[in-house]
Design an enzyme around this catalytic site. Structure first.
Site, PDB file in Angstrom:
ATOM      1  CE  LYS A  49    -100.016 -28.067  57.465  1.00  0.00           C
ATOM      2  NZ  LYS A  49    -100.127 -29.635  56.848  1.00  0.00           N
ATOM      3  CD  GLU A  50    -106.320 -22.977  53.684  1.00  0.00           C
ATOM      4  OE1 GLU A  50    -106.813 -22.290  52.662  1.00  0.00           O
ATOM      5  OE2 GLU A  50    -106.894 -24.106  54.238  1.00  0.00           O
ATOM      6  CG  MET A  51    -104.554 -16.746  52.919  1.00  0.00           C
ATOM      7  SD  MET A  51    -106.192 -16.102  52.781  1.00  0.00           S
ATOM      8  CE  MET A  51    -105.833 -14.317  52.100  1.00  0.00           C
TER       9      MET A  51
END
Lengths: 333, 333
Positions: free
Chosen positions: A126-128
């Site tokens: 969900k981030e990088m």
């Protein structure tokens, strides 16, 4: 009359306390922040490059600085972050400034230090949205990076341990000394306004310092969000419970730093509150069961603004170009 | 024997040409880039702040620097850019470095200068997704910004004209002088390798300089992509036709700069080519009808790499905090 007398006594007390600052620092719940001592400048420089490196993400677009923007107090100034493919993050991005003073990293303290923390977002879908293997392949593909790893670590090996070590070493330099409040603590009585001094007194009198203490004015302990009254939020985060599994740790979060709090809106782990006034009143209410007067709120906010320190001066790193061996970013499916 | 003799003659010619460089600069198709002369430092500083200002976007997440990343040669190093809500942009992000040397801005030249260009992405629903009115309200809400506008422009008024004027003034400073090739042009014969010298000769002999000339080695004219053979792409952009409405302008684009070309991959308006070797061979083929030898391609690439200049040294701006009057970002619907 009794009430007036009490008020007067409290005022006198406040003044006498104020006069003792800077002399008896050891008795203050807040300690000053010293400028960063840089002992490994080459590692700091490498860490800075990696902090600004969007090629540590699947899309080639998101770097550490995307959500911990050093132009914006080390945060993204959003309720919750924007991640890979514009996914909505689960929690408010904590500031990277003074983060090394925290007893652990993330709101729930699931990473023991900055190095462990740095590995998280890279591989978080969900981030990088990348993988550690691909991150290593990416950095390893660029001779200019490899030469730096060799010089700093004694061999050409690039691995996630070294990448996160370098990022953490850079992040340790991201401190904010010389705030007006620190100058005040160090004896400059004119460094903060009368309102800010009064606000600091309210801050101590109300018991805020029970949690918000130390150099970062926070980050020294975990505490339940909603200690005396429940905190109402749509955010599903359960805090420490996710780490310990204990029901008693439900809604227990790391106490955030109040350093640079003027810059790190919106507030709380759900980023639901945009003004310091509302944040202060909510905290007084649900953590301490206190209702502040309008003046006390105003004074407390004035005090909090004196905690904004010198922001790190960052020269934007110039990153080496990708080449035929560099994994290509995948911004779109 | 004839063939050998011809080779020898050409080599001799190449050497005699090489020896004349730097003396007769005026005869060279490429001119050197001078360092930026900064006459309005306060406006440049304001423009830098606005260039790094994510609050000029609807999400509060995307700044000019997101797609014109000054750590990455002024581009995002993606085939096409990521915009608001992760929308896919229609075209490859051109570098902001040396962009003021271009005869016009955008691939299709639809903006006459940097100021006009800067207004585009802010209000483009696929890029920053904001409106000019909201952008102005955002900047106007912050006293620290207003004070700068007053000092620079003589009144407190914040409007899109002043915002884009400041951004453009900053962007004009983003030049890359002192490349090895410029040193060579200025008489330092050892500044570039023998291969690079040979590559420059191929570059001129093949006719690349017909389009790639001037200080930016490009940007002085429009030219059809696929002049002698069609360029195959899925990208629907029709170039200048979208501006002029003329069928003759279909697939006619602004000739891109070759300065810092090693950093500004992937190449062409559709960002479909990732290596300089392939880009060089494709250009020779579809624009000039030429097939380069492996050695010529290698030499040309060596030459192109000498066009990487000193990257602008940017101190990351510290942006003023939002307040209760600042429009809140809308990162998610």
């Amino acid at each position: 009359m009794t009430k007036s007398l009490t008020s007067l006594s409290l005022s006198t007390l406040a003044v006498s306390c104020a006069l003792s600052f800077g002399v008896a620092n050891a008795e203050e719940p807040i300690s000053i922040i010293e400028p960063a001592k840089i002992t490994e400048p080459e590692k700091v420089e490498l860490g800075k490059m990696l902090f600004f490196e969007p090629r540590l993400s699947m899309s080639g677009f998101i770097s550490c600085n995307s959500c911990h923007n050093l132009s914006l107090g080390g945060v993204d100034a959003l309720p919750t972050s924007i991640g890979h493919e514009w996914q909505q993050g689960p929690i408010n991005s904590p500031t990277v400034l003074n983060a090394d003073f925290m007893l652990a990293q993330f709101w729930d303290g699931r990473a023991k230090d900055l190095k462990e923390q740095a590995a998280g977002p890279i591989a978080n879908p969900k981030e990088m949205g990348y993988t550690h293997d691909l991150a290593v392949d990416t950095i390893r593909s660029m001779p200019a990076y490899v030469a730096r790893f060799e010089k700093i670590y004694g061999s050409e090996e690039v691995n996630i341990d070294r990448i996160t070590d370098a990022i953490a070493t850079f992040e340790k330099t991201l401190v904010t000394p010389h705030s007006d409040f620190d100058k005040y603590l160090q004896g400059d009585k004119n460094a903060i306004s009368a309102d800010a001094k009064a606000g600091y007194q309210v801050f101590k009198d109300q018991g805020c310092t029970a949690c918000h203490n130390g150099p970062a004015v926070g980050g020294t302990m975990y505490m339940k969000m909603g200690l005396v009254k429940p905190f109402h939020t749509d955010n599903p985060s359960e805090g420490r419970k996710a780490v310990t599994g204990l029901e008693a740790d439900k809604f227990v979060f790391k106490v955030p730093t109040l350093r640079n709090i003027e810059l790190t809106y919106p507030y709380f782990h759900d980023g639901s509150v945009w003004t310091l006034e509302e944040a202060v009143n909510t905290m007084a209410d649900i953590q301490l069961g206190q209702a502040l007067t309008e003046q006390e709120t105003k004074q407390m906010v004035e005090f909090l603004k004196t905690l904004t320190g010198e922001q790190p001066q960052i020269t934007l790193p110039i990153l080496p170009p990708s080449n035929a061996n560099t994994p290509r970013p995948v911004p779109f499916k």
